[in-house]
Design an enzyme around this catalytic site. Structure first.
Site, PDB file in Angstrom:
ATOM      1  N   LYS A  50       0.843  -1.206   0.000  1.00 39.61           N
ATOM      2  CA  LYS A  50       0.000   0.000   0.000  1.00 39.61           C
ATOM      3  C   LYS A  50       0.876   1.252   0.000  1.00 39.61           C
ATOM      4  O   LYS A  50       0.641   2.196  -0.765  1.00 39.61           O
ATOM      5  CB  LYS A  50      -0.941  -0.004   1.222  1.00 39.61           C
ATOM      6  CG  LYS A  50      -2.056  -1.034   1.078  1.00 39.61           C
ATOM      7  CD  LYS A  50      -2.823  -1.263   2.372  1.00 39.61           C
ATOM      8  CE  LYS A  50      -3.824  -2.418   2.162  1.00 39.61           C
ATOM      9  NZ  LYS A  50      -4.560  -2.784   3.366  1.00 39.61           N
TER      10      LYS A  50
ATOM     11  N   GLN B 109      -4.923  -1.436   9.597  1.00 35.53           N
ATOM     12  CA  GLN B 109      -4.773  -2.769   9.002  1.00 35.53           C
ATOM     13  C   GLN B 109      -5.298  -3.840   9.964  1.00 35.53           C
ATOM     14  O   GLN B 109      -4.988  -3.817  11.153  1.00 35.53           O
ATOM     15  CB  GLN B 109      -3.283  -3.011   8.690  1.00 35.53           C
ATOM     16  CG  GLN B 109      -2.995  -4.305   7.974  1.00 35.53           C
ATOM     17  CD  GLN B 109      -3.563  -4.357   6.565  1.00 35.53           C
ATOM     18  OE1 GLN B 109      -3.494  -3.385   5.806  1.00 35.53           O
ATOM     19  NE2 GLN B 109      -4.147  -5.482   6.198  1.00 35.53           N
TER      20      GLN B 109
ATOM     21  N   ASP C 114     -11.486   2.911   4.045  1.00 38.86           N
ATOM     22  CA  ASP C 114     -11.954   1.535   3.850  1.00 38.86           C
ATOM     23  C   ASP C 114     -13.473   1.449   3.726  1.00 38.86           C
ATOM     24  O   ASP C 114     -14.001   0.404   3.365  1.00 38.86           O
ATOM     25  CB  ASP C 114     -11.524   0.673   5.053  1.00 38.86           C
ATOM     26  CG  ASP C 114     -10.201  -0.041   4.802  1.00 38.86           C
ATOM     27  OD1 ASP C 114      -9.908  -0.313   3.623  1.00 38.86           O
ATOM     28  OD2 ASP C 114      -9.487  -0.316   5.770  1.00 38.86           O
TER      29      ASP C 114
END
Ligand code: NDP
Length: 294
Positions: free
Chosen positions: A62, A106, A129
């Site tokens: 990422k 995460q 997200d």
């Protein structure tokens, strides 16, 4: 209602996630450049708790993709033993920083951390997200907001491969908050007729065989076999299951998909690359909202 296959068509079409990812990233680059020239680069903060090797690989990828696009990124690495309160403190700090457009925590998180409180503390306006309850509500209502990256990436793939969704029968196997549920809602909003299956579904194969578009988001290697596949169907394999030898395989038996489907996503190289591309897209979109409506 399947697409007609030509009489000579024998093998299924492979839906290449890297090709779709590269298109998405190429389209984002000028948007990042424009923001950087006019204001500042978009900013993404990634919080990686502990040392889970799988999570470390994802986070590295990422951050690397941010660098390639010109997105400012920051990695925050609290220890595995962090308390919920301390993690909330980090998130509250990031909520306040104007140069950070997106915050990603995460997963998996260690068991002592209250995941729901973490989600609710993040500013919904920085939730790259799309997991904050307000953004989930926006998805249910079909109003704009950041969408969960993997399902929205799959919608992009279907669109870019010209696979029709409206009026088709879609079956989603899996009902998690991060893949199955948002996937089903996105397909519904695109006017598919949607069935959601899960571990209590009584005749999974029969349900799946109705699908023009079958999405497997289960986490069980090779669970979907020829008895689940309607000939000519589009098969989207979200599963990423690591075998003892380190090889990653999907939820769908690839030989059966190749033999029967009209189109299918391979593992690896199918859905995986889309998730990161859509994370970048969400970050840029949020930055545009922050900077261009200021
Ligand atoms: P979860 O474990 O949260 O959800 C799995 C779902 O599958 C559950 O709804 C469960 O049903 C259902 N299920 C389990 N066993 C069966 C069965 N035998 N028959 C029917 N349904 C079953 O997983 P996630 O949604 O987080 O992830 C699914 C897979 O996708 C994993 O392999 C994960 O690694 C992968 N993944 C890949 C991504 C990518 O970028 N490619 C991104 C995110 C996930 P129930 O609700 O009843 O328990």
């Amino acid at each position: 209602m399947l697409d007609k296959m030509s009489p000579n068509q024998t093998a299924a079409r492979v839906l290449d996630g890297k090709w779709v990812r590269d298109q998405i990233l190429a389209e984002l680059k000028p948007r990042v450049q424009k923001l950087t020239a006019a204001h500042r680069p978009p900013g993404l903060a990634v919080i990686l708790v502990g040392n889970d090797p799988g999570s470390e690989i994802y986070v590295r990828l990422k951050i690397k993709t941010c660098g390639e696009l010109g997105i400012y990124s920051e990695k925050i690495t609290p220890p595995e033993t962090i308390t919920t309160g301390d993690l909330l403190g980090i998130i509250e700090g990031l909520n306040q920083r104007p140069e950070i457009d997106g915050i990603l925590v995460q997963t998996p998180l260690p068991p002592q951390v209250d995941k729901d409180r973490v989600l609710r503390t993040m500013s919904p306006d920085k939730d790259v997200d799309g997991f904050h309850p307000l953004n989930v509500g926006a998805l249910v209502e079909n109003i704009p907001g950041p969408r969960a990256c993997t399902p929205v990436g799959i919608m992009e793939m279907l669109r870019r491969y010209d696979i029709p969704v409206a009026g088709r029968k879609a079956v989603v196997v899996g009902r998690s908050d991060i893949v199955g549920k948002p996937m089903a809602l996105l397909l519904l909003h695109a006017n598919a007729t949607v069935t959601i299956c899960h571990s209590h579904t009584s005749n999974l194969a029969e349900e799946c065989r109705r699908a023009d578009i079958l999405v497997a988001a289960i986490g069980r290697a090779g669970l979907i076999t020829r008895e689940h596949i309607q000939p000519g169907a589009t098969i989207i394999d979200v599963g990423m299951n690591r075998k003892p030898d380190g090889k990653v395989v999907g939820d769908v038996n690839p030989d059966d998909a190749r033999a029967l489907a009209g189109a299918y996503t391979p593992v690896p190289g199918g859905v995986g690359p889309l998730t990161i591309a859509m994370l970048m897209a969400n970050t840029v979109e949020i930055a545009e909202r922050h900077l261009c409506s200021a």
